[in-house]
Design a protein around this motif. Structure first.
Motif, PDB file in Angstrom:
ATOM      1  N   LYS A   5     -36.250 -20.096-125.290  1.00 19.87           N
ATOM      2  CA  LYS A   5     -35.294 -20.284-126.307  1.00 19.87           C
ATOM      3  C   LYS A   5     -34.764 -19.084-126.692  1.00 19.87           C
ATOM      4  CE  LYS A   5     -36.212 -23.473-129.705  1.00 19.87           C
ATOM      5  NZ  LYS A   5     -36.713 -23.977-130.721  1.00 19.87           N
ATOM      6  N   ALA A   6     -35.728 -17.850-127.030  1.00 19.21           N
ATOM      7  CA  ALA A   6     -34.976 -16.790-127.309  1.00 19.21           C
ATOM      8  C   ALA A   6     -34.074 -16.121-126.130  1.00 19.21           C
ATOM      9  CB  ALA A   6     -36.163 -15.697-127.324  1.00 19.21           C
ATOM     10  N   MET A  10     -29.777 -15.712-126.845  1.00 16.00           N
ATOM     11  CA  MET A  10     -29.189 -14.461-126.436  1.00 16.00           C
ATOM     12  C   MET A  10     -28.063 -14.688-125.500  1.00 16.00           C
ATOM     13  SD  MET A  10     -31.988 -11.617-126.368  1.00 16.00           S
ATOM     14  CE  MET A  10     -33.467 -12.474-125.591  1.00 16.00           C
ATOM     15  N   SER A  11     -28.355 -15.429-124.400  1.00  9.76           N
ATOM     16  CA  SER A  11     -27.184 -15.813-123.476  1.00  9.76           C
ATOM     17  C   SER A  11     -26.103 -16.518-124.088  1.00  9.76           C
ATOM     18  CB  SER A  11     -27.605 -16.375-122.210  1.00  9.76           C
ATOM     19  OG  SER A  11     -28.359 -17.809-122.494  1.00  9.76           O
ATOM     20  N   VAL A  12     -26.361 -17.363-125.038  1.00  4.95           N
ATOM     21  CA  VAL A  12     -25.211 -18.269-125.661  1.00  4.95           C
ATOM     22  C   VAL A  12     -24.346 -17.146-126.562  1.00  4.95           C
ATOM     23  CG1 VAL A  12     -24.762 -19.730-127.645  1.00  4.95           C
ATOM     24  CG2 VAL A  12     -26.559 -20.610-125.870  1.00  4.95           C
ATOM     25  N   ILE A  13     -24.981 -16.111-127.127  1.00  2.23           N
ATOM     26  CA  ILE A  13     -24.397 -15.225-127.873  1.00  2.23           C
ATOM     27  C   ILE A  13     -23.399 -14.488-126.932  1.00  2.23           C
ATOM     28  CG2 ILE A  13     -24.609 -13.150-129.363  1.00  2.23           C
ATOM     29  CD1 ILE A  13     -27.364 -14.412-130.819  1.00  2.23           C
ATOM     30  N   SER A  14     -23.892 -14.055-126.079  1.00  3.85           N
ATOM     31  CA  SER A  14     -23.245 -13.326-125.123  1.00  3.85           C
ATOM     32  C   SER A  14     -21.937 -14.158-124.680  1.00  3.85           C
ATOM     33  CB  SER A  14     -24.103 -12.818-123.652  1.00  3.85           C
ATOM     34  OG  SER A  14     -24.869 -12.073-124.485  1.00  3.85           O
ATOM     35  N   TRP A  15     -22.239 -15.323-124.106  1.00  5.94           N
ATOM     36  CA  TRP A  15     -21.176 -16.273-123.535  1.00  5.94           C
ATOM     37  C   TRP A  15     -20.004 -16.425-124.675  1.00  5.94           C
ATOM     38  CZ3 TRP A  15     -21.745 -22.199-122.682  1.00  5.94           C
ATOM     39  CH2 TRP A  15     -20.650 -22.642-121.783  1.00  5.94           C
ATOM     40  N   ASN A  54     -18.971 -14.971-117.081  1.00 10.09           N
ATOM     41  CA  ASN A  54     -19.797 -15.914-115.892  1.00 10.09           C
ATOM     42  C   ASN A  54     -21.515 -15.813-116.114  1.00 10.09           C
ATOM     43  OD1 ASN A  54     -17.112 -16.937-115.233  1.00 10.09           O
ATOM     44  ND2 ASN A  54     -17.185 -15.564-113.563  1.00 10.09           N
ATOM     45  N   PRO A  55     -21.782 -14.347-115.955  1.00 11.67           N
ATOM     46  CA  PRO A  55     -23.332 -14.292-116.001  1.00 11.67           C
ATOM     47  C   PRO A  55     -24.042 -14.811-117.254  1.00 11.67           C
ATOM     48  CG  PRO A  55     -22.450 -12.451-115.409  1.00 11.67           C
ATOM     49  CD  PRO A  55     -21.263 -13.213-115.724  1.00 11.67           C
ATOM     50  N   ALA A  56     -23.319 -14.788-118.381  1.00  7.57           N
ATOM     51  CA  ALA A  56     -23.886 -15.516-119.568  1.00  7.57           C
ATOM     52  C   ALA A  56     -23.797 -16.997-119.455  1.00  7.57           C
ATOM     53  CB  ALA A  56     -23.010 -14.874-121.056  1.00  7.57           C
ATOM     54  N   MET A  57     -22.587 -17.518-118.889  1.00  8.90           N
ATOM     55  CA  MET A  57     -22.761 -18.882-119.008  1.00  8.90           C
ATOM     56  C   MET A  57     -23.684 -19.474-118.116  1.00  8.90           C
ATOM     57  SD  MET A  57     -19.830 -21.521-117.421  1.00  8.90           S
ATOM     58  CE  MET A  57     -19.916 -20.956-115.770  1.00  8.90           C
ATOM     59  N   ILE A  58     -23.911 -18.854-116.795  1.00  4.58           N
ATOM     60  CA  ILE A  58     -25.022 -19.136-116.056  1.00  4.58           C
ATOM     61  C   ILE A  58     -26.397 -19.085-116.331  1.00  4.58           C
ATOM     62  CG2 ILE A  58     -26.078 -18.645-113.667  1.00  4.58           C
ATOM     63  CD1 ILE A  58     -23.267 -17.770-112.748  1.00  4.58           C
ATOM     64  N   ALA A  59     -26.689 -18.086-117.243  1.00  2.00           N
ATOM     65  CA  ALA A  59     -28.100 -17.747-118.084  1.00  2.00           C
ATOM     66  C   ALA A  59     -28.169 -18.810-119.102  1.00  2.00           C
ATOM     67  CB  ALA A  59     -27.918 -16.356-118.484  1.00  2.00           C
ATOM     68  N   THR A  60     -27.144 -19.191-119.977  1.00  2.00           N
ATOM     69  CA  THR A  60     -27.141 -20.308-120.747  1.00  2.00           C
ATOM     70  C   THR A  60     -27.655 -21.442-119.989  1.00  2.00           C
ATOM     71  OG1 THR A  60     -25.573 -19.237-122.144  1.00  2.00           O
ATOM     72  CG2 THR A  60     -25.804 -21.486-122.607  1.00  2.00           C
ATOM     73  N   PHE A  61     -26.932 -21.857-118.983  1.00  5.66           N
ATOM     74  CA  PHE A  61     -27.537 -23.101-118.463  1.00  5.66           C
ATOM     75  C   PHE A  61     -28.734 -23.177-117.658  1.00  5.66           C
ATOM     76  CE2 PHE A  61     -22.767 -24.033-116.735  1.00  5.66           C
ATOM     77  CZ  PHE A  61     -22.134 -24.418-118.229  1.00  5.66           C
ATOM     78  N   ILE A  62     -29.240 -21.883-117.113  1.00  2.90           N
ATOM     79  CA  ILE A  62     -30.461 -21.947-116.621  1.00  2.90           C
ATOM     80  C   ILE A  62     -31.446 -22.119-117.715  1.00  2.90           C
ATOM     81  CG2 ILE A  62     -32.415 -20.220-115.851  1.00  2.90           C
ATOM     82  CD1 ILE A  62     -30.040 -19.319-113.855  1.00  2.90           C
ATOM     83  N   PHE A  63     -31.330 -21.323-118.744  1.00  2.00           N
ATOM     84  CA  PHE A  63     -32.382 -21.687-119.883  1.00  2.00           C
ATOM     85  C   PHE A  63     -32.184 -22.756-120.402  1.00  2.00           C
ATOM     86  CE2 PHE A  63     -32.036 -16.697-119.614  1.00  2.00           C
ATOM     87  CZ  PHE A  63     -33.349 -16.407-119.084  1.00  2.00           C
ATOM     88  N   MET A  67     -35.276 -25.518-120.918  1.00  2.00           N
ATOM     89  CA  MET A  67     -36.008 -26.089-122.034  1.00  2.00           C
ATOM     90  C   MET A  67     -35.874 -27.478-122.194  1.00  2.00           C
ATOM     91  SD  MET A  67     -34.751 -23.759-125.143  1.00  2.00           S
ATOM     92  CE  MET A  67     -33.317 -23.956-125.166  1.00  2.00           C
ATOM     93  N   SER A  68     -34.691 -27.908-121.765  1.00  2.00           N
ATOM     94  CA  SER A  68     -34.526 -29.432-121.623  1.00  2.00           C
ATOM     95  C   SER A  68     -35.676 -30.153-120.954  1.00  2.00           C
ATOM     96  CB  SER A  68     -33.121 -29.920-120.937  1.00  2.00           C
ATOM     97  OG  SER A  68     -32.092 -29.343-122.069  1.00  2.00           O
ATOM     98  N   TRP A  69     -35.940 -29.556-119.756  1.00  3.60           N
ATOM     99  CA  TRP A  69     -36.897 -30.331-118.469  1.00  3.60           C
ATOM    100  C   TRP A  69     -38.060 -30.093-119.263  1.00  3.60           C
ATOM    101  CZ3 TRP A  69     -40.772 -27.537-115.656  1.00  3.60           C
ATOM    102  CH2 TRP A  69     -41.375 -28.194-114.747  1.00  3.60           C
TER     103      TRP A  69
END
Length: 140
Positions: A5-6, A10-15, A54-63, A67-69
Motif C-alpha cells: 500500500k505504501a 508513492m507511485s500514485v503520487i508520482s503518476w 510511464n514508470p509511475a503508471m506501471i508501478a501504480t498498476f502493479i501495486f 493489493m487487489s489480488w
C-alpha cells in the motif's frame, strides 16, 4: 500488505504529479514562439513522460493489482472499488491522450491551442478527487 500500500501510494503520487505537470508543459510549448524554446519543451516533455509518468503508471498498476489480488474476497464485493476502477481507467485514457498530444507536439503537427491545454490540464483533478473520496470515504 502495508508495504504494498505504501509503494502504491508513492507511485500514485508520482503518476499524478506527472499528469498535472505534463499538460502544463503543453501549454507553454504551444505558446512558444521560437524553435529553441519548442525544442526545450520537447525534451522536458519526453523526459517527464518516459522517466516519471510511464514508470509511475506501471508501478501504480502493479501495486494496485497486487493489493487487489491479496484482498480479492473483500474488494470484489465492494461497489466503491469498482467505481474506483472505472475512474482509474479514465485516468489511464487521459494518460494515453497525453502521449498522443506529446507525439503531435514532438512532430510539430498539434493543432490544439494553449487554451485547450489549460482546460485539459484540469481534468485529472476531478478524477483524483473522485478516486480519493471512493477509497477513503467508501460512500457505497
Amino acid at each position: 500488505m502495508l508495504w504494498i500500500k505504501a509503494f502504491h501510494i508513492m507511485s500514485v503520487i508520482s503518476w499524478m504529479a506527472a499528469l498535472f505537470y505534463l499538460p502544463r508543459l503543453f501549454v507553454y510549448h504551444t505558446m512558444s514562439e521560437d524553435e529553441i524554446s519548442r525544442e526545450r519543451f520537447k525534451i522536458m516533455e519526453r523526459k517527464l513522460l518516459r522517466g516519471i509518468a510511464n514508470p509511475a503508471m506501471i508501478a501504480t498498476f502493479i501495486f494496485g493489482v497486487w493489493m487487489s489480488w491479496l484482498g480479492w474476497d473483500y474488494y470484489s464485493t465492494q461497489i466503491w472499488y469498482w467505481c474506483k476502477i472505472i475512474l482509474v481507467t479514465l485516468l489511464t485514457v487521459y494518460h494515453h491522450a497525453c502521449i498522443a498530444y506529446f507525439k503531435q507536439l514532438r512532430d510539430n503537427r498539434c493543432s490544439k491551442s494553449h487554451r485547450f491545454f489549460r482546460v485539459f490540464n484540469e481534468l485529472p483533478v476531478f478524477l483524483l478527487v473522485g478516486i480519493v473520496i471512493l477509497v477513503v470515504v467508501k460512500p457505497f
